[in-house]
Design a protein around this motif. Structure first.
Motif, PDB file in Angstrom:
ATOM      1  N   ASN B  17     -59.504 -20.485  35.819  1.00 36.88           N
ATOM      2  CA  ASN B  17     -60.393 -21.473  35.201  1.00 36.88           C
ATOM      3  C   ASN B  17     -60.839 -22.536  36.211  1.00 36.88           C
ATOM      4  O   ASN B  17     -61.978 -22.999  36.159  1.00 36.88           O
ATOM      5  CB  ASN B  17     -59.719 -22.137  34.002  1.00 36.88           C
ATOM      6  CG  ASN B  17     -59.629 -21.173  32.830  1.00 36.88           C
ATOM      7  OD1 ASN B  17     -60.382 -20.189  32.756  1.00 36.88           O
ATOM      8  ND2 ASN B  17     -58.690 -21.418  31.925  1.00 36.88           N
ATOM      9  N   GLU B  18     -59.931 -22.883  37.093  1.00 36.77           N
ATOM     10  CA  GLU B  18     -60.295 -23.871  38.121  1.00 36.77           C
ATOM     11  C   GLU B  18     -61.350 -23.312  39.076  1.00 36.77           C
ATOM     12  O   GLU B  18     -62.259 -24.014  39.488  1.00 36.77           O
ATOM     13  CB  GLU B  18     -59.052 -24.302  38.898  1.00 36.77           C
ATOM     14  CG  GLU B  18     -58.215 -25.286  38.116  1.00 36.77           C
ATOM     15  CD  GLU B  18     -56.934 -25.656  38.834  1.00 36.77           C
ATOM     16  OE1 GLU B  18     -56.552 -26.823  38.748  1.00 36.77           O
ATOM     17  OE2 GLU B  18     -56.327 -24.757  39.484  1.00 36.77           O
ATOM     18  N   VAL B  19     -61.196 -22.032  39.420  1.00 39.11           N
ATOM     19  CA  VAL B  19     -62.204 -21.384  40.269  1.00 39.11           C
ATOM     20  C   VAL B  19     -63.558 -21.460  39.572  1.00 39.11           C
ATOM     21  O   VAL B  19     -64.564 -21.886  40.138  1.00 39.11           O
ATOM     22  CB  VAL B  19     -61.840 -19.904  40.558  1.00 39.11           C
ATOM     23  CG1 VAL B  19     -63.000 -19.178  41.242  1.00 39.11           C
ATOM     24  CG2 VAL B  19     -60.590 -19.817  41.414  1.00 39.11           C
ATOM     25  N   MET B  20     -63.564 -21.080  38.284  1.00 37.40           N
ATOM     26  CA  MET B  20     -64.819 -20.995  37.535  1.00 37.40           C
ATOM     27  C   MET B  20     -65.453 -22.361  37.252  1.00 37.40           C
ATOM     28  O   MET B  20     -66.640 -22.441  36.960  1.00 37.40           O
ATOM     29  CB  MET B  20     -64.601 -20.235  36.229  1.00 37.40           C
ATOM     30  CG  MET B  20     -64.339 -18.754  36.493  1.00 37.40           C
ATOM     31  SD  MET B  20     -63.934 -17.860  35.001  1.00 37.40           S
ATOM     32  CE  MET B  20     -65.480 -17.962  34.122  1.00 37.40           C
ATOM     33  N   ALA B  21     -64.645 -23.407  37.345  1.00 33.12           N
ATOM     34  CA  ALA B  21     -65.175 -24.754  37.086  1.00 33.12           C
ATOM     35  C   ALA B  21     -65.875 -25.322  38.326  1.00 33.12           C
ATOM     36  O   ALA B  21     -66.487 -26.385  38.273  1.00 33.12           O
ATOM     37  CB  ALA B  21     -64.039 -25.684  36.661  1.00 33.12           C
ATOM     38  N   THR B  22     -65.804 -24.592  39.444  1.00 28.66           N
ATOM     39  CA  THR B  22     -66.410 -25.076  40.687  1.00 28.66           C
ATOM     40  C   THR B  22     -67.882 -24.679  40.736  1.00 28.66           C
ATOM     41  O   THR B  22     -68.252 -23.609  40.256  1.00 28.66           O
ATOM     42  CB  THR B  22     -65.662 -24.465  41.902  1.00 28.66           C
ATOM     43  OG1 THR B  22     -64.266 -24.624  41.688  1.00 28.66           O
ATOM     44  CG2 THR B  22     -66.041 -25.167  43.192  1.00 28.66           C
ATOM     45  N   HIS B  23     -68.702 -25.532  41.338  1.00 24.96           N
ATOM     46  CA  HIS B  23     -70.148 -25.315  41.406  1.00 24.96           C
ATOM     47  C   HIS B  23     -70.505 -23.909  41.896  1.00 24.96           C
ATOM     48  O   HIS B  23     -70.085 -23.494  42.974  1.00 24.96           O
ATOM     49  CB  HIS B  23     -70.783 -26.354  42.340  1.00 24.96           C
ATOM     50  CG  HIS B  23     -72.266 -26.177  42.517  1.00 24.96           C
ATOM     51  ND1 HIS B  23     -73.174 -26.593  41.577  1.00 24.96           N
ATOM     52  CD2 HIS B  23     -72.992 -25.586  43.501  1.00 24.96           C
ATOM     53  CE1 HIS B  23     -74.386 -26.281  41.977  1.00 24.96           C
ATOM     54  NE2 HIS B  23     -74.312 -25.667  43.147  1.00 24.96           N
ATOM     55  N   GLY B  24     -71.255 -23.168  41.098  1.00 29.34           N
ATOM     56  CA  GLY B  24     -71.742 -21.848  41.504  1.00 29.34           C
ATOM     57  C   GLY B  24     -70.806 -20.682  41.223  1.00 29.34           C
ATOM     58  O   GLY B  24     -71.178 -19.523  41.404  1.00 29.34           O
ATOM     59  N   ALA B  25     -69.560 -20.971  40.809  1.00 26.62           N
ATOM     60  CA  ALA B  25     -68.560 -19.910  40.647  1.00 26.62           C
ATOM     61  C   ALA B  25     -68.316 -19.546  39.176  1.00 26.62           C
ATOM     62  O   ALA B  25     -67.382 -18.800  38.857  1.00 26.62           O
ATOM     63  CB  ALA B  25     -67.239 -20.330  41.302  1.00 26.62           C
ATOM     64  N   ASP B  26     -69.158 -20.022  38.285  1.00 31.45           N
ATOM     65  CA  ASP B  26     -68.897 -19.875  36.846  1.00 31.45           C
ATOM     66  C   ASP B  26     -69.048 -18.445  36.317  1.00 31.45           C
ATOM     67  O   ASP B  26     -68.587 -18.149  35.216  1.00 31.45           O
ATOM     68  CB  ASP B  26     -69.814 -20.826  36.060  1.00 31.45           C
ATOM     69  CG  ASP B  26     -71.288 -20.629  36.400  1.00 31.45           C
ATOM     70  OD1 ASP B  26     -71.604 -20.574  37.603  1.00 31.45           O
ATOM     71  OD2 ASP B  26     -72.114 -20.514  35.484  1.00 31.45           O
TER      72      ASP B  26
END
Lengths: 286, 169
Positions: B17-26
């Motif tokens: 979830n932290e990865v996906m919360a980063t700009h462009g990684a959703d």
């Protein structure tokens, strides 16, 4: 035509031939390049991967300098082009992000307003000067010279941010090479990355990527032409990392343009190229 | 050969979830493992352990240690070939950026990248361009390099706190 000239760290400190030829060719074409007082590193392509806000703020500060000058920016590095273009686009389109970045910039006394454009030098030549004018200026064209174009990545990609040519079928360098009278050859892997950014992580990977392309281009062409300092350094230096140096001349695109426009080898800084490129001079019409 | 089993833990889910919360990684979860990213990756062609598809898979399963240990996430050349080619617009290059940011949070940064980041506020450029360099430029008939306003750059990095995070100040 007048632009704010963003040279970038690597060209400023390591590639006088690129900068010199870019300035001289601009002069020949009636393009005025004005230095940007107080400008600094664009932020690097690394910074964006570590902290987007820092990357945006560093790029925005440089853009703000051009805004104060009232001039669009011309760059000669693919990396700088990407950073400045992406920042310019993001901050123009997103007012909340712009406010946030301007808050980071507050103490610097500079603010991003969104009043200028950013263009790579080759894009400026194509879109603003025009290929016809470049061709007409080539009074000492090359004859029977084959050149392999290497575009690099960030002139074109990410394509939804750079909004320039198709990264799978780019044209501008080939067109510029042809404008000098030389033949621009196709070769396998033309659009592949130089892997320059990995040089500081695993050097050998970069030299291998570099040599693969140098050896391919050598089969098809007399020289390679680049428009990015990192690509240039990779393809030049990798040749000295093997015992069987293929000695393929690598030139900055304005060097090729400049020679065709009648500039001397010294005026385009040809002696600063580490692989001897003087054989190109013998391929020019008298 | 026995395959090591991957189990997703709550901690792993949190990491994903932290990865996906980063700009462009959703769009990480849109990856269907086709491998298009890997087939044209200039680094994957030469470095067997660098597989963009595998990086996406490990991120989906929240395999933090396997992703952040060593120099894996620092090997990406940032060429955006995977970004351009991905049929699902997962943008593995942006997943790698997210992983670098999470590595940084754990105090992990490649020394080369750290040196670049700490040099910029010091000299305004990625290397010093001072008196000596300007003499060389003059010999080549070039004007002095712009004197970068390092105080302004220091103010920026102080405000974003990046130097503290890379362990530079």
């Amino acid at each position: 035509m007048k632009y704010a000239f963003f040279v970038g760290c690597t060209v400023l400190s390591r590639l006088p031939g690129y900068e010199k030829s870019a300035r001289k060719v601009a002069e020949k074409l009636g393009v005025e390049l004005v230095d940007m007082p107080g400008s600094s590193c664009c932020g690097t392509t690394y910074m964006e991967t570590l902290d987007r806000k820092t990357a945006l703020a560093l790029a925005a500060r440089n853009i703000a300098i051009a805004e104060e000058m009232g001039l669009d920016i011309v760059t000669v590095c693919n990396g700088c082009t990407e950073n400045l273009t992406k920042t310019n686009k993001a901050l123009k389109e997103d007012p909340a992000l712009r406010a946030e970045v301007n808050e980071i910039l507050r103490e610097t006394g500079k603010q991003f307003k969104g009043t200028v454009e950013v263009k790579h030098y080759v894009r400026m030549l194509k879109e603003d000067v025009g290929l016809d004018k470049v061709k007409a200026a080539s009074v000492k064209p090359f004859k029977e010279l084959k050149v392999g174009a290497h575009y690099g990545c960030h002139l074109l990609k990410p394509s939804d941010e750079m909004l320039f040519e198709d990264p799978n079928d780019p044209k501008v360098l080939d067109d510029l090479i042809r404008a000098t009278g030389a033949e621009s050859v196709d070769y396998p892997g033309k659009t592949e990355c130089c892997a320059g950014p990995v040089m500081g992580i695993r050097e050998k990977v970069t030299w291998n990527v570099g040599m693969d392309k140098v050896q391919t281009v050598k089969k098809y062409a007399d020289a390679m032409a680049t428009c990015c300092p990192f690509c240039y350094i990779t393809y030049e230096r990798c040749q000295f990392m093997t015992e069987t140096n293929p000695n393929l001349p690598v030139v900055h695109i304005p060097q090729l343009l400049g020679l065709a426009m009648g500039l001397t080898a010294d005026e385009v800084g040809l002696s600063t190229n580490k692989v001897d490129a003087s054989a190109l001079l013998a391929k020019q019409e008298a | 050969m026995a395959q090591s089993e991957i189990r997703i833990t709550n901690e792993g889910k949190e990491f994903r979830n932290e990865v996906m919360a980063t700009h462009g990684a959703d769009k990480l979860m849109h990856c269907y493992q086709c491998g298009t990213c890997t087939s044209d990756c200039p680094v994957a062609k030469r470095v067997p352990e660098f597989r963009p598809r595998n990086i996406a898979r490990l991120a989906i399963y929240g395999q933090k240690d396997r992703l952040l240990d060593g120099d894996l996430v620092w090997l990406c050349a940032g060429c955006y070939t995977c970004y351009e080619r991905c049929p699902q617009k997962v943008h593995v290059s942006e997943i790698v950026s997210a992983l670098r940011q999470l590595a940084l949070r754990e105090g992990k940064i490649h020394p080369t990248i750290k040196s670049i980041v700490t040099t910029i506020p010091k000299h305004g450029y990625i290397s010093e361009i001072g008196e000596f360099e300007n003499e060389m430029r003059a010999d080549d008939g070039l004007p002095p390099a712009p004197t970068p306003a390092t105080e302004e750059i220091k103010a920026i990095v102080k405000k974003t706190g990046i130097l503290g995070r890379v362990g530079g100040a």
